[in-house]
Design a protein around this motif. Sequence first.
Motif, PDB file in Angstrom:
ATOM      1  N   LYS A 150       0.826  -1.206   0.000  1.00 42.65           N
ATOM      2  CA  LYS A 150       0.000   0.000   0.000  1.00 42.65           C
ATOM      3  C   LYS A 150       0.859   1.254   0.000  1.00 42.65           C
ATOM      4  O   LYS A 150       0.612   2.206  -0.756  1.00 42.65           O
ATOM      5  N   GLU A 163      -3.837   3.730  -6.748  1.00 43.37           N
ATOM      6  CA  GLU A 163      -3.941   4.289  -5.396  1.00 43.37           C
ATOM      7  C   GLU A 163      -5.367   4.747  -5.115  1.00 43.37           C
ATOM      8  O   GLU A 163      -5.904   4.513  -4.024  1.00 43.37           O
ATOM      9  N   LEU A 189      -7.498   1.649  -4.559  1.00 43.94           N
ATOM     10  CA  LEU A 189      -7.246   1.070  -3.236  1.00 43.94           C
ATOM     11  C   LEU A 189      -7.935   1.888  -2.151  1.00 43.94           C
ATOM     12  O   LEU A 189      -8.470   1.327  -1.177  1.00 43.94           O
TER      13      LEU A 189
END
Length: 304
Positions: free
Chosen positions: A190, A213, A216
């Motif tokens: 992450k 990103e 996520l």
Amino acid sequence: MLQQGYTFSDAFTMIQGNPVLLQELEQGTPLVELLIQGHHGSFYDHLCFFMKITSLSEAIMSALEMDDVIKSMRSRLMKQSRYPMLLFIMALFTLYLFTAQILPQLMQGFAMNEENGMWLGSVYVLRTLALSVLCTVTLALMITLIASRSLRWKLHILSWLRFTSLPQQYCSYLLAGYFAQLLHHGITTKNAFAFLTQLKIDSLLRQCACQMEAQLQDGLSLDECLSSQCWLDDAFVRMWMIAEHTHNMEASLKQYQKQQEATWEQLLKRIGIGIQISTYLFVGIMVILVYQIMLVPLQMMESM
């Protein structure tokens, strides 16, 4: 200027030997800014990136490794493609010169009848073909130059080239290289994507990282993000999912890079063979045309 083999102490020695840099350091200027001040290039881009996640000595080693891998890959590909492309362009120039200047002057000295008129038509067709290919190559070079200075143009061209899978392969190749280094430094997946969003704004990998990103952050799983990403190669996605289960991600990423380099080399080899065959074909046709046109005066004398 930092070069291969420099270490943490070398960097400080460089700064201490420069009163201006030393004064800026004492005034609170970040060390990374002093190291890249006045310098440009992929090594300094990588150094600036890795300085955000690790120590200076580790950042220098990681930057050197990334820079060496990418430059070595580009050097091998350029070396393999340079000769066929040069041969092809020289053949086109020669073909255009003969069909536009030399052969028309040879044919001015005698009248062409209907039977020999097809050779004149062949000269015109070859001249048009050579000029079209040369204009296409020139246009491609101009578009490449514009794309290198404009992110909008670059993304538009790369989107158009997605049918070749080359943009996806190159983006996946870079992602594998960066991720291998990030995992080596203990960065989580992450956080790795968060770091990749800080790359140069005109980087295709940065666009890909920003999209993933955002996905996520919206709650999608990493596998879903990878599968839905239009800038990643399917082979890379499969490799990633397999590596997740085997817990051998860093080695798998480096292996993917080697396999991708081999794939590109094979592709360039096939393209090079095709270019050389086309070049020899053009030269052969030109020789036949010259021979047939030189026979025209003899044919006219026989008919008299």
